[in-house]
Scaffold this motif. Sequence first.
Motif, PDB file in Angstrom:
ATOM      1  N   VAL A 119     -87.449 -28.439  45.539  1.00 15.09           N
ATOM      2  CA  VAL A 119     -87.811 -26.875  45.547  1.00 15.09           C
ATOM      3  C   VAL A 119     -89.199 -26.639  46.606  1.00 15.09           C
ATOM      4  O   VAL A 119     -89.990 -27.082  46.130  1.00 15.09           O
ATOM      5  CB  VAL A 119     -87.683 -26.262  44.309  1.00 15.09           C
ATOM      6  N   VAL A 120     -88.563 -26.149  47.688  1.00 19.06           N
ATOM      7  CA  VAL A 120     -89.861 -25.814  48.346  1.00 19.06           C
ATOM      8  C   VAL A 120     -89.921 -24.175  48.929  1.00 19.06           C
ATOM      9  O   VAL A 120     -88.948 -23.469  48.522  1.00 19.06           O
ATOM     10  CB  VAL A 120     -89.793 -26.387  49.750  1.00 19.06           C
ATOM     11  N   GLU A 121     -91.216 -23.749  49.066  1.00 19.86           N
ATOM     12  CA  GLU A 121     -91.461 -22.347  49.399  1.00 19.86           C
ATOM     13  C   GLU A 121     -91.806 -22.392  50.999  1.00 19.86           C
ATOM     14  O   GLU A 121     -92.629 -22.942  51.081  1.00 19.86           O
ATOM     15  CB  GLU A 121     -92.499 -21.863  48.609  1.00 19.86           C
ATOM     16  N   VAL A 122     -91.238 -21.382  51.667  1.00 22.25           N
ATOM     17  CA  VAL A 122     -91.456 -21.318  53.084  1.00 22.25           C
ATOM     18  C   VAL A 122     -91.825 -19.920  53.262  1.00 22.25           C
ATOM     19  O   VAL A 122     -91.071 -18.894  53.176  1.00 22.25           O
ATOM     20  CB  VAL A 122     -90.109 -21.444  53.920  1.00 22.25           C
ATOM     21  N   PRO A 123     -93.133 -19.896  53.694  1.00 24.57           N
ATOM     22  CA  PRO A 123     -93.573 -18.521  53.881  1.00 24.57           C
ATOM     23  C   PRO A 123     -93.099 -17.703  55.356  1.00 24.57           C
ATOM     24  O   PRO A 123     -92.835 -18.654  56.354  1.00 24.57           O
ATOM     25  CB  PRO A 123     -95.185 -18.571  53.885  1.00 24.57           C
ATOM     26  N   LEU A 124     -92.734 -16.479  55.347  1.00 22.19           N
ATOM     27  CA  LEU A 124     -92.431 -15.848  56.512  1.00 22.19           C
ATOM     28  C   LEU A 124     -93.337 -14.883  57.039  1.00 22.19           C
ATOM     29  O   LEU A 124     -94.198 -14.311  55.976  1.00 22.19           O
ATOM     30  CB  LEU A 124     -90.999 -15.202  56.511  1.00 22.19           C
ATOM     31  N   ARG A 125     -93.360 -14.281  58.160  1.00 22.37           N
ATOM     32  CA  ARG A 125     -94.189 -13.443  58.717  1.00 22.37           C
ATOM     33  C   ARG A 125     -93.785 -12.076  58.198  1.00 22.37           C
ATOM     34  O   ARG A 125     -92.792 -11.611  57.902  1.00 22.37           O
ATOM     35  CB  ARG A 125     -94.161 -13.525  60.115  1.00 22.37           C
ATOM     36  N   PRO A 126     -94.891 -11.216  57.858  1.00 23.57           N
ATOM     37  CA  PRO A 126     -94.591  -9.872  57.750  1.00 23.57           C
ATOM     38  C   PRO A 126     -93.450  -9.039  58.411  1.00 23.57           C
ATOM     39  O   PRO A 126     -93.679  -9.392  59.790  1.00 23.57           O
ATOM     40  CB  PRO A 126     -95.865  -9.080  57.498  1.00 23.57           C
ATOM     41  N   SER A 127     -92.654  -8.167  57.895  1.00 21.99           N
ATOM     42  CA  SER A 127     -91.583  -7.590  58.833  1.00 21.99           C
ATOM     43  C   SER A 127     -91.777  -6.011  58.340  1.00 21.99           C
ATOM     44  O   SER A 127     -92.616  -5.521  57.615  1.00 21.99           O
ATOM     45  CB  SER A 127     -90.372  -8.043  58.552  1.00 21.99           C
ATOM     46  N   GLY A 128     -90.729  -5.560  58.654  1.00 17.34           N
ATOM     47  CA  GLY A 128     -90.856  -3.915  58.734  1.00 17.34           C
ATOM     48  C   GLY A 128     -89.869  -3.265  57.763  1.00 17.34           C
ATOM     49  O   GLY A 128     -89.692  -3.700  56.600  1.00 17.34           O
ATOM     50  N   ILE A 129     -89.109  -2.062  58.096  1.00 22.40           N
ATOM     51  CA  ILE A 129     -88.668  -1.317  57.118  1.00 22.40           C
ATOM     52  C   ILE A 129     -87.212  -1.291  57.085  1.00 22.40           C
ATOM     53  O   ILE A 129     -86.554  -1.005  58.453  1.00 22.40           O
ATOM     54  CB  ILE A 129     -88.996   0.282  57.382  1.00 22.40           C
ATOM     55  N   PRO A 130     -86.389  -1.651  56.371  1.00 25.12           N
ATOM     56  CA  PRO A 130     -84.920  -1.651  56.255  1.00 25.12           C
ATOM     57  C   PRO A 130     -84.184  -0.093  55.815  1.00 25.12           C
ATOM     58  O   PRO A 130     -85.058   0.576  54.903  1.00 25.12           O
ATOM     59  CB  PRO A 130     -84.537  -2.720  55.291  1.00 25.12           C
TER      60      PRO A 130
END
Length: 484
Positions: A429-440
């Motif tokens: 089990v690994v955690e992958v951080p993603l960049r901040p994103s916008g509004i759905p």
Amino acid sequence: MSENESHTSFLETCFGFRKAAQNFTKLRPDLSLGDPTVCFPGFRQHVTIFKAGQQIQKDAKRLPVDLVMHERVPVIFCQMTPSCITMSPNGKKLGTTVLEDFPFRALVPKHWLLGPDTAFWYAKGYAIVNVDTRGAYTSEGELIIMGHQEAQNEQPWCNGKVGLTGNSWLALSQWKIGSLRPKGLAAFAPWEGIQDIHRDILCQGGTNPINTSGTLRADRAIAESVPKLLLMYDSREWPDYYAGSSCRGLKRFFNCFLKGHRDNGWLVTPKIRLSILNLGLSGLDSTVNRSELEWPLARTVYTNGSIKFRYHVPADMETTGHFTTRLAVLCPSNAGMDLFIQVCRLRGPSFYKQGVLTIRLQNTVVLRLLKLLHDWQIGLQNVGMLFRWRSNEQLRVSHAHKKSTFAAPLEPVYNHVSEIPLEKEEIRVVEVPLRPSGIPQKDDIMELTSPGICVPTLQGEDVGNHVIHCLDREHCSCLVIPCA
């Protein structure tokens, strides 16, 4: 090992990488300084005479009198002045990057160099020092992108206060120079540039690079006692850096610390300003320059998305914060694997991707054409850099075992100093951080994909079949969504 021996070893490694990279890279041929496309042919003083009745440009009014133009005349400062320094291997047009590589030249006028606009800053009482690193443009020697270079410390016309400015590589160098704390450096303003060369560009996530990040992590690493501003904008770095509002804000910052104008209001301005992208080219403007008290936002609630890797958005919501992907992975045929993760928004019956324009075009006809291409998802291979489509990240699974001191809750950052290979039939089990994103928006589909693609690598681990397991609720594979 002494510092000189260490630097020599570093240079030898750089030359080795350069030789290997030539198998993947098409080198741009040099241009002579006499080429008409060169922005800056050097400090060549000369006199141009325009005669009365001459027409300088097509459709221009003819000159009523003779004009004598003295070009590139040395200027003697009448008083000591602060200086803004920018330093990069990009050259004043020739080098590793040119703006002609980008659609519409990223809306940067052709007469501007990569660096601060001299016409603006000279008029505000600043000297601009645009430095070519060794081997770039007309600077002699071998072009080494990373490494130490000497520089003259003082100039008689400078008041002793120096600021660093610029974006991209011109921002990267500021973090390194700033860490050395040279005499005279009073302030620096890295306008979107990586802070950790290893994590953000050379081996992002432990793999070879796709893109750069690090500004948010760098802000968190700076003590709260240090005057600072975190600014997130809604366009590409170049047009935003040259925008009038950005120049005025940067001038107030430098006036405060380079000219001593401590009462000009900068010290009491909000220290976090966000821009929230509105995806889809719907005609609704993005939220720009919104003041906040902290980052990440304290009011954020993190919610686990569907394990089906498509999440139906039940209502309009703001996702301002760090996405994190938790995956239970297995690679039956290999002891290592590279993960490439993307999160994008889909809309409509055909589930088309939703993007946002990264530069602000004023031509209505061009905007309508781009909206047509966006909505019908056609011809995008020719204008892809005009849009931002998704959050993405990558991770080498064998590196995801020991977190760095830079890590934060729900924002894993790994050390990347050692590896623990996958054992046969091991589910990790690994955690992958993603960049901040916008509004759905309501009824959007948030889609998580792992395309399994990578750039050409020197030591790749992306081979064999990759298996993603669902597991139980506590350790399930999911997308953690920040709902503010």
